[in-house]
Design an enzyme around this catalytic site. Structure first.
Site, mmCIF file in Angstrom:
data_model
loop_
_atom_site.group_PDB
_atom_site.id
_atom_site.type_symbol
_atom_site.label_atom_id
_atom_site.label_comp_id
_atom_site.label_asym_id
_atom_site.label_seq_id
_atom_site.Cartn_x
_atom_site.Cartn_y
_atom_site.Cartn_z
ATOM 1 N N ILE A 135 31.525 -23.277 -54.544
ATOM 2 C CA ILE A 135 32.685 -22.446 -55.157
ATOM 3 C C ILE A 135 32.294 -21.345 -54.472
ATOM 4 O O ILE A 135 31.612 -20.407 -55.068
ATOM 5 C CB ILE A 135 32.722 -22.482 -56.540
ATOM 6 C CG1 ILE A 135 33.224 -23.876 -57.149
ATOM 7 C CG2 ILE A 135 33.889 -21.407 -57.058
ATOM 8 C CD1 ILE A 135 33.290 -23.889 -58.660
ATOM 9 N N PRO A 136 32.927 -20.978 -53.399
ATOM 10 C CA PRO A 136 32.398 -19.781 -52.562
ATOM 11 C C PRO A 136 32.602 -18.508 -52.881
ATOM 12 O O PRO A 136 33.390 -17.745 -52.252
ATOM 13 C CB PRO A 136 32.862 -20.334 -51.051
ATOM 14 C CG PRO A 136 34.095 -20.915 -51.363
ATOM 15 C CD PRO A 136 33.970 -21.781 -52.722
ATOM 16 N N CYS A 137 32.165 -18.019 -53.875
ATOM 17 C CA CYS A 137 32.423 -16.421 -54.408
ATOM 18 C C CYS A 137 31.777 -15.558 -53.331
ATOM 19 O O CYS A 137 32.125 -14.351 -53.464
ATOM 20 C CB CYS A 137 31.819 -16.335 -55.681
ATOM 21 S SG CYS A 137 30.302 -16.874 -56.162
ATOM 22 N N HIS A 138 30.701 -16.109 -52.525
ATOM 23 C CA HIS A 138 30.286 -15.267 -51.349
ATOM 24 C C HIS A 138 31.258 -14.926 -50.354
ATOM 25 O O HIS A 138 31.068 -13.926 -49.536
ATOM 26 C CB HIS A 138 29.087 -15.782 -50.701
ATOM 27 C CG HIS A 138 29.377 -17.055 -49.964
ATOM 28 N ND1 HIS A 138 29.627 -18.273 -50.670
ATOM 29 C CD2 HIS A 138 29.684 -17.305 -48.577
ATOM 30 C CE1 HIS A 138 29.825 -19.254 -49.702
ATOM 31 N NE2 HIS A 138 30.155 -18.690 -48.527
#
Length: 347
Positions: free
Chosen positions: A313-316
């Site tokens: 889950i690419p919160c970056h």
């Protein structure tokens, strides 16, 4: 044996690989820090200081050594540890004592130190936990307590019952209403990660040095009313394969199932995160707009921060409205590395 500065310095002088992941050495005269096995010329004892992780070294202002590249090969698991883990995975009933380690040419104190460092338990405690985790699953599948106890290597039923209750809080005969979450340590080029999974999918993937990790583990345990135990899980096989491909630049999307832990709003925000294309970025404001509530920027940012499954889950990929990198639980330097990997360099 106490891990003194003299012991660490001597280990570094010998380039002793058994100390990999145990300490890092900062060189005061050059401002760099190295792994124990660095091949660069060794400084004098009075010109060094030691750290238990790379974060401490960087906070002190040290730069990573270009020779041993401590950030790119962070926390590499020594071969002898990998072999021990493999044996335990293949035969959970195996009981290796200090004498057995010595016969293999291993120093029990070194093995103990490594497991305390990376798992928070001794090697012997790790073996017990793995054994009981396997026993738990067998009991849930309907096998008899007596058979499971002796198959697990216990010499008495009472000993098995006591150990089982200490870990799970219930007796072996009353375990079917309980649930466990499997936990595994995974090595990546950006450092050690901790993964958790239940029967439905991955419920946690975090870098092991994240300060919020203990709280996240407690939240997952409470959410599922489950015990979190070191152990294997079929979802870990898919996860490790896909992570390897991701870090090699060969994968842009993940297929491993997820088992999300959060509120309905948080899950909605995380779903929007998953829709950010590989190599692209969005601002918190853009997330709020997609959500249909432009004024919910603060709530969206908070939900992003509570995401327990990094990378998948690419919160970056979320940045500030001004284009600058904002907070990231795994560290800003990792956020930068991930964006560079995805060719979304912003500066």
């Amino acid at each position: 044996m106490e891990l003194t500065e003299k012991i660490m310095y001597d280990a570094s002088f010998r380039k002793d690989s058994s100390f990999e992941g145990i300490f890092w050495m900062g060189v005061k005269t050059t401002g760099i820090f190295c792994r124990p096995t660095c091949t660069a010329r060794k400084p004098k004892f009075e010109n060094v200081e030691f750290f238990s992780n790379t974060k401490e070294a960087m906070l002190k202002g040290y730069r990573p050594c270009k020779v041993c590249k401590p950030l790119e090969t962070l926390n590499v698991t020594p071969t002898y540890i990998k072999e021990l883990l493999q044996e335990i995975a293949e035969d959970p009933a195996l009981k290796l004592k200090d004498y057995d380690l010595v016969k293999r040419g291993l120093e029990p104190a070194t093995v103990r130190r490594w497991f305390l460092k990376h798992h928070g338990v001794t090697f012997h405690a790790f073996q017990r936990m793995s054994k009981l985790n396997t026993a738990f699953k067998k009991l849930q599948q309907g096998e008899l307590v007596t058979e499971v106890a002796f198959d697990s290597g216990y010499e008495s039923l009472s000993g098995f019952n006591e150990s089982f209750k200490n870990i799970f809080g219930v007796s072996p005969g009353n375990n079917k209403s309980e649930k466990i979450i499997d936990l595994k340590r995974i090595e990546t080029i950006l450092g050690t990660m901790v993964a958790c999974a239940d029967e439905y999918g991955i419920c946690l993937l975090e870098f092991s040095d994240r300060k919020a990790l203990p709280t996240e583990l407690k939240n997952i345990s409470a959410y599922f009313n489950a015990n979190i135990i070191q152990g294997e899980n079929s979802h870990f096989i898919t996860l490790e394969k896909e992570l390897d491909e991701y870090f090699e630049g060969k994968r842009t999307a993940f297929t491993v199932p997820l088992s999300l832990v959060g509120t309905a709003f948080q899950k909605q925000v995380w779903e929007i995160l998953k829709q950010i294309p590989y190599g692209a970025t969005r601002s918190y404001q853009e997330q709020a707009d997609i959500l249909g509530n432009p004024k919910s920027v603060r709530a969206v940012a908070n939900a992003n921060g509570l995401n327990k499954i990094s990378i998948l889950i690419p919160c970056h990929r979320v940045i500030g409205s001004n284009g600058q990198l904002t907070g990231y639980g795994g560290g800003i330097w990792r956020k930068q590395k991930l964006l560079e990997l995805e060719k979304a360099i912003l500066f």
